[in-house]
Motif scaffolding. Structure first.
Motif, PDB file in Angstrom:
ATOM      1  N   ASP A 137       0.849  -1.194   0.000  1.00 37.83           N
ATOM      2  CA  ASP A 137       0.000   0.000   0.000  1.00 37.83           C
ATOM      3  C   ASP A 137       0.886   1.246   0.000  1.00 37.83           C
ATOM      4  OD1 ASP A 137       0.147   1.397   2.670  1.00 37.83           O
ATOM      5  OD2 ASP A 137      -0.522  -0.535   3.434  1.00 37.83           O
ATOM      6  N   LYS A 138       0.300   2.390  -0.321  1.00 39.80           N
ATOM      7  CA  LYS A 138       1.078   3.602  -0.543  1.00 39.80           C
ATOM      8  C   LYS A 138       1.637   4.218   0.736  1.00 39.80           C
ATOM      9  CE  LYS A 138      -0.972   4.726  -5.003  1.00 39.80           C
ATOM     10  NZ  LYS A 138      -1.658   5.737  -5.842  1.00 39.80           N
ATOM     11  N   GLY A 139       1.335   3.607   1.871  1.00 41.12           N
ATOM     12  CA  GLY A 139       1.932   4.035   3.129  1.00 41.12           C
ATOM     13  C   GLY A 139       3.092   3.143   3.542  1.00 41.12           C
ATOM     14  N   SER A 140       3.450   2.186   2.679  1.00 39.19           N
ATOM     15  CA  SER A 140       4.522   1.237   3.005  1.00 39.19           C
ATOM     16  C   SER A 140       5.880   1.758   2.563  1.00 39.19           C
ATOM     17  CB  SER A 140       4.248  -0.116   2.330  1.00 39.19           C
ATOM     18  OG  SER A 140       5.344  -0.990   2.493  1.00 39.19           O
ATOM     19  N   THR A 141       6.872   1.556   3.407  1.00 36.61           N
ATOM     20  CA  THR A 141       8.239   1.979   3.098  1.00 36.61           C
ATOM     21  C   THR A 141       8.862   1.061   2.059  1.00 36.61           C
ATOM     22  OG1 THR A 141       8.448   2.660   5.410  1.00 36.61           O
ATOM     23  CG2 THR A 141      10.468   2.604   4.099  1.00 36.61           C
ATOM     24  N   SER A 142       9.006  -0.210   2.431  1.00 36.22           N
ATOM     25  CA  SER A 142       9.674  -1.183   1.557  1.00 36.22           C
ATOM     26  C   SER A 142       8.780  -1.632   0.419  1.00 36.22           C
ATOM     27  CB  SER A 142      10.115  -2.404   2.372  1.00 36.22           C
ATOM     28  OG  SER A 142       8.997  -3.002   3.009  1.00 36.22           O
ATOM     29  N   GLY A 143       7.466  -1.548   0.630  1.00 33.11           N
ATOM     30  CA  GLY A 143       6.535  -2.015  -0.386  1.00 33.11           C
ATOM     31  C   GLY A 143       6.191  -0.975  -1.430  1.00 33.11           C
ATOM     32  N   TYR A 144       6.505   0.287  -1.140  1.00 29.98           N
ATOM     33  CA  TYR A 144       6.138   1.341  -2.092  1.00 29.98           C
ATOM     34  C   TYR A 144       7.218   2.422  -2.242  1.00 29.98           C
ATOM     35  CZ  TYR A 144       3.532   5.063  -4.430  1.00 29.98           C
ATOM     36  OH  TYR A 144       3.134   6.034  -5.296  1.00 29.98           O
ATOM     37  N   LEU A 145       7.465   3.172  -1.183  1.00 29.49           N
ATOM     38  CA  LEU A 145       8.326   4.353  -1.312  1.00 29.49           C
ATOM     39  C   LEU A 145       9.722   4.027  -1.817  1.00 29.49           C
ATOM     40  CD1 LEU A 145       8.751   7.416  -0.828  1.00 29.49           C
ATOM     41  CD2 LEU A 145       9.678   6.766   1.413  1.00 29.49           C
ATOM     42  N   ILE A 146      10.394   3.091  -1.165  1.00 30.01           N
ATOM     43  CA  ILE A 146      11.794   2.816  -1.506  1.00 30.01           C
ATOM     44  C   ILE A 146      11.937   2.181  -2.892  1.00 30.01           C
ATOM     45  CG2 ILE A 146      13.866   1.542  -0.830  1.00 30.01           C
ATOM     46  CD1 ILE A 146      13.213   4.087   0.849  1.00 30.01           C
ATOM     47  N   PRO A 147      11.133   1.171  -3.255  1.00 32.95           N
ATOM     48  CA  PRO A 147      11.255   0.655  -4.632  1.00 32.95           C
ATOM     49  C   PRO A 147      10.860   1.693  -5.673  1.00 32.95           C
ATOM     50  CG  PRO A 147       9.436  -0.404  -3.481  1.00 32.95           C
ATOM     51  CD  PRO A 147      10.231   0.327  -2.451  1.00 32.95           C
ATOM     52  N   LEU A 148       9.847   2.520  -5.376  1.00 32.89           N
ATOM     53  CA  LEU A 148       9.453   3.577  -6.314  1.00 32.89           C
ATOM     54  C   LEU A 148      10.612   4.553  -6.525  1.00 32.89           C
ATOM     55  CD1 LEU A 148       7.265   5.003  -8.007  1.00 32.89           C
ATOM     56  CD2 LEU A 148       6.664   6.283  -5.919  1.00 32.89           C
ATOM     57  N   HIS A 149      11.277   4.931  -5.433  1.00 34.86           N
ATOM     58  CA  HIS A 149      12.422   5.834  -5.524  1.00 34.86           C
ATOM     59  C   HIS A 149      13.537   5.217  -6.363  1.00 34.86           C
ATOM     60  CE1 HIS A 149      15.939   8.044  -3.411  1.00 34.86           C
ATOM     61  NE2 HIS A 149      15.482   8.772  -4.404  1.00 34.86           N
ATOM     62  N   HIS A 150      13.785   3.922  -6.145  1.00 31.41           N
ATOM     63  CA  HIS A 150      14.847   3.253  -6.910  1.00 31.41           C
ATOM     64  C   HIS A 150      14.485   3.178  -8.394  1.00 31.41           C
ATOM     65  CE1 HIS A 150      18.454   0.900  -7.377  1.00 31.41           C
ATOM     66  NE2 HIS A 150      17.772  -0.032  -8.021  1.00 31.41           N
ATOM     67  N   PHE A 151      13.240   2.888  -8.694  1.00 29.78           N
ATOM     68  CA  PHE A 151      12.812   2.872 -10.098  1.00 29.78           C
ATOM     69  C   PHE A 151      13.001   4.243 -10.740  1.00 29.78           C
ATOM     70  CE2 PHE A 151       9.746  -0.821  -9.078  1.00 29.78           C
ATOM     71  CZ  PHE A 151      10.654  -1.757  -9.568  1.00 29.78           C
ATOM     72  N   MET A 152      12.707   5.306  -9.991  1.00 24.47           N
ATOM     73  CA  MET A 152      12.883   6.658 -10.525  1.00 24.47           C
ATOM     74  C   MET A 152      14.347   6.943 -10.836  1.00 24.47           C
ATOM     75  SD  MET A 152      10.230   8.972  -8.270  1.00 24.47           S
ATOM     76  CE  MET A 152      10.736  10.472  -9.145  1.00 24.47           C
ATOM     77  N   ILE A 153      15.234   6.483  -9.950  1.00 26.05           N
ATOM     78  CA  ILE A 153      16.675   6.656 -10.173  1.00 26.05           C
ATOM     79  C   ILE A 153      17.093   5.954 -11.467  1.00 26.05           C
ATOM     80  CG2 ILE A 153      18.968   6.029  -9.293  1.00 26.05           C
ATOM     81  CD1 ILE A 153      17.845   6.438  -6.464  1.00 26.05           C
ATOM     82  N   LEU A 154      16.472   4.803 -11.744  1.00 28.35           N
ATOM     83  CA  LEU A 154      16.778   4.027 -12.949  1.00 28.35           C
ATOM     84  C   LEU A 154      16.049   4.552 -14.185  1.00 28.35           C
ATOM     85  CD1 LEU A 154      16.615   0.384 -11.499  1.00 28.35           C
ATOM     86  CD2 LEU A 154      18.660   1.782 -11.903  1.00 28.35           C
TER      87      LEU A 154
END
Length: 291
Positions: free
Chosen positions: A143-160
């Motif tokens: 869910d969109k309040g999850s650190t490892s389930g949303y924010l951090i992978p989303l941030h990594h995808f953006m970096i890529l």
């Protein structure tokens, strides 16, 4: 006269004790919110009720446990006063801190460590070995309040330079447990999770290690935060008692091993600065706006 004085002294002490007890009893219960760490609410309540009871005893004040279905919901409940205390994911904490001045007072320890890792998982049968292999595949976030389930992978995808909505054939949001289960069953090609959840599900026999493969691991992330509402944050006496009680859970586990879930070994006092990596990711993704 000495006897009368002694009786008056005893009466005065009894009166003070009665007043103190009445004052303590008059204090409203502290509402303690926890996220849905376990597969269902009933199990979640059973898992965290010992901690609520422990805090109630330590604080000499009722502590009511309430499980909130999503990390986002828990952050909102703490921000709007529906809960006073919460054990919450790092991103949920940062959101609540940013929006409503919620303050962390302690961080939970897992096998003695205050940090964990976000991961991306797939099935060994999928033929997927790297994030680059995910193009055109199905992918699940938490869910969109999850650190490892949303924010951090989303941030990594953006970096890529990856836009998930365009890169994947299908994107869904679901629970961590469902992600692991559906990936091992081949229903999903890959998904975002965290190492502690994967390890726990393997230990509990919910998934098999040979059916799950990690293809990406994040940098260390701060563990779940024990946070208090902005209204309580200014009560230094209460915060001191809470931090002391939490710091003693490690010792209390020796006589009450069900006080915390398996592998959780206590708490360590931490402040807002410890969650800077999560805040930075929130700003970078635009999920947090500078004030």
């Amino acid at each position: 006269m000495k006897r009368i004085a002694r009786l008056l002294s005893i009466f005065a002490s009894f009166s003070l004790l009665t007043v103190a007890t009445a004052a303590s009893a008059a204090e409203p219960p502290l509402k303690f919110g926890v996220g849905l760490f376990q597969p269902d609410r009933e199990k979640n309540d059973a898992t965290y009720r010992p901690l609520a009871d422990y805090l109630s005893k330590k604080l000499n004040r009722p502590v009511e446990l309430r499980t909130v279905d999503s990390w986002e919901g828990l952050a909102k409940s703490l921000a709007n006063g529906e809960t006073d205390l919460a054990l919450m994911g790092p991103w949920g904490y940062v959101l609540a801190n940013h929006q409503a001045g919620v303050q962390v007072i302690s961080t939970i320890l897992y096998d003695g460590k205050p940090e964990y890792f976000a991961i991306t998982v797939t099935s060994p049968k999928s033929g997927i070995n790297t994030l680059a292999d995910l193009k055109g595949k199905t992918f699940a976030f938490g869910d969109k309040g999850s650190t490892s389930g949303y924010l951090i992978p989303l941030h990594h995808f953006m970096i890529l330079g990856i836009d998930p909505e365009k890169y994947f054939s299908k994107v869904i949001h679901t629970s961590h447990q469902a992600i692991e289960t559906q990936v091992t069953q081949g229903v999903l090609d890959a998904g975002a999770d965290y190492n502690r959840n994967r390890n726990a599900m393997i230990e509990q026999g919910l998934i098999k290690a040979e059916d799950s493969k990690i293809i990406w691991t994040s940098a260390p992330l701060p563990n779940d935060a024990f946070a208090v509402s902005a209204a309580l944050a200014g009560d230094k006496a209460l915060i001191g008692k809470l931090q002391a009680a939490l710091s003693e859970t490690g010792e209390a586990l020796k006589s009450n091993p069900k006080l915390l879930p398996p592998h959780y070994t206590g708490f360590v006092s931490r402040d807002n600065a410890f969650y800077k990596p999560i805040r930075d990711a929130g700003m970078a993704t635009g999920k947090l706006q500078a004030k």
